[in-house]
Design a protein around this motif. Structure first.
Motif, PDB file in Angstrom:
ATOM      1  N   GLY A 179      50.582  60.034  60.493  1.00 14.57           N
ATOM      2  CA  GLY A 179      51.313  58.739  60.453  1.00 14.57           C
ATOM      3  C   GLY A 179      51.858  58.785  59.070  1.00 14.57           C
ATOM      4  N   LEU A 180      53.551  58.861  59.184  1.00 17.68           N
ATOM      5  CA  LEU A 180      54.129  59.270  57.675  1.00 17.68           C
ATOM      6  C   LEU A 180      54.922  58.004  57.280  1.00 17.68           C
ATOM      7  N   GLU A 181      54.803  57.675  56.016  1.00 18.24           N
ATOM      8  CA  GLU A 181      55.683  56.695  55.403  1.00 18.24           C
ATOM      9  C   GLU A 181      57.088  57.012  55.619  1.00 18.24           C
ATOM     10  N   LYS A 182      57.909  56.083  55.875  1.00 19.15           N
ATOM     11  CA  LYS A 182      59.449  56.761  56.106  1.00 19.15           C
ATOM     12  C   LYS A 182      60.060  57.384  55.354  1.00 19.15           C
ATOM     13  N   ALA A 183      59.664  57.364  53.856  1.00 21.20           N
ATOM     14  CA  ALA A 183      60.686  58.084  53.078  1.00 21.20           C
ATOM     15  C   ALA A 183      59.934  59.766  53.066  1.00 21.20           C
ATOM     16  N   MET A 184      59.066  59.765  53.717  1.00 17.35           N
ATOM     17  CA  MET A 184      58.528  61.393  54.059  1.00 17.35           C
ATOM     18  C   MET A 184      59.557  61.863  55.043  1.00 17.35           C
TER      19      MET A 184
END
Length: 336
Positions: free
Chosen positions: A248-253
């Protein structure tokens, strides 16, 4: 572990995960927010889970509850105010682990972001703090009413902290889900965490799919010296695949922002995660200008509604498998 049921639920696009319910339109983590998200077409609803003093799992984004309930206005609980260190951060307020479920049920939920979402404050006081059992009951009821499968996406919040208090989240969560019929790899449940060791523990306790949450900064609270940046390399993602089924990734990644605040070129992380056999779910899409990249803002007011649909479509183009949104109707329209 496999994703047959979960993927079938969104054959025409990425999974739409209601972030804390329809939290852009109702106070977060309330039955009202979850019910609206289901009505708007969410594939999954997300209850963040913390423990009460008597070991009951309840839905709150944090165990400190002054921002999301009216606890500060209850004189009978004035002496419960504490300062605690949780995951290295000093916090002052009222904490769920200092209340029994019966005591928490006397509180009422309120909007966490009243400056950005003033319309949501009209719902302050309408709902209490729901238990995981109550969230499951809502899902089962709506499945009966709608004839469609509705998934659960619980997050274990501060699991190492709670385990040290003698209030472990994992055993209670797995048992509660199993009683409700969720215990197999094909059941529509994902369990997520920012920590590592509790996911490894869960991997030995359940066949339900597990998601390693990651952010563009910092690292897992239970892994001193480890960064999410290191975990996001091809090698790091391969290591995650030994105990989890997705990230589950933060958008900036996935799509960082340039110096002028606009969306830049995507990174390799979706490709690398898929190569490691991991699904990719991205958080969090919100329609207010305050949260949007400069490309998609509407005017200068941080409260104004921008084009979150355009932002979502840019991320869908990278091949992500699911996305979290506070605004379910907009996410469904953009991604399907």
């Amino acid at each position: 572990m496999i994703f047959v049921v979960a993927l079938a639920m969104a054959a025409n696009g990425p999974l739409i995960i209601a972030h804390r319910g329809a939290s852009g339109e109702r106070p977060e983590h309330t039955i009202g927010a979850y019910a609206l998200a289901i009505d708007q077409g969410a594939d999954f609803i997300e209850p963040d889970l913390v423990s009460t003093k008597d070991g009951v799992l309840v839905a709150r984004h944090e165990n400190e509850i002054s921002e999301t309930t009216d606890v500060a206005s209850h004189p009978e609980f004035a002496d419960r105010k504490r300062t605690k260190t949780i995951d290295g951060q000093s916090l002052t307020g009222w904490f769920t682990e200092d209340f029994t479920l019966a005591e928490l049920k006397t509180l009422r939920a309120k909007e966490r972001l009243p400056q950005l979402r003033p319309a949501n404050t009209t719902y302050d006081g309408q709902w209490d703090i729901p238990t995981l059992d109550e969230v499951i009951a809502l899902v089962k009821r709506r499945e009966q009413e709608t004839g469609r499968r509705i998934g659960l996406y619980p997050e274990t919040k501060h699991p190492s902290y709670f385990r040290a208090l003698g209030l472990p989240l994992e055993e209670t969560l797995v048992a509660t889900l199993a009683r409700a019929g969720y215990d197999g790899a094909e059941d529509p449940v994902f369990i997520q965490s920012f920590e590592v060791d509790n996911l490894k523990r869960l991997n030995g306790m359940t066949e339900l799919p597990l998601i390693q949450l990651m952010a563009s900064a910092y690292g897992p609270p239970d892994q001193p010296g480890v960064t999410y940046a290191a975990m996001s390399t091809a090698e790091g993602l391969g290591a995650i695949a030994h105990y989890a089924d997705g990230v589950g990734l933060e958008k900036a990644m996935v799509v960082p922002r340039s110096a002028d605040g606009k969306l830049a070129a995507p990174t390799r992380i979706v490709t690398d995660a898929h190569a490691a056999g991991l699904k990719v779910h991205v958080w969090t899409f919100r329609r207010e200008n305050y949260f949007l990249p400069a490309d998609f803002k509407a005017g200068a007011s941080p409260v104004a509604t921008g084009d979150v649909g355009a932002e979502i479509r840019a991320f869908v183009a990278t091949g992500i498998d699911g996305l979290f949104s506070d605004n379910v109707a907009e996410a469904v329209a953009a991604a399907r």
